[in-house]
Scaffold this motif. Sequence first.
Motif: not given
Length: 98
Positions: A33-35, A42-45, A65-72, A93-97
């Motif tokens: 998720h975006n933050d 840092f996100v790429i790394e 993530v930046h444009y859509k707010g989240k990414c699988e 980072l903000s993540a979930e399963i």
Amino acid sequence: MLTPKFQHQPQWQEEFGLDVLVEEEPKNVLVLHNDDHNTFDFVIESLVKVCLHTLEQAEQCTWLVHYKGKCEVKTGSFKFLEPMCTALLDRGLSAEIV
């Protein structure tokens, strides 16, 4: 009446794999998720190190993530994804399963 004898499986069985049933584990998805506080770099790394993305995959996911707010960012079993999710969370980072 003569019945044909096949030396091998009929072609339609080979093509469609009708004689094989495989039970698959349910697929889960690791969602990032975006933050507002982590940098693109840092996100790429993090995606490269934690999810074993290529640089290009990580960049594409970061833009999504930046444009859509989240990414699988990864799919698989819960057991496979859980350590990755935990590592992303540990990095802030903000993540979930799901």
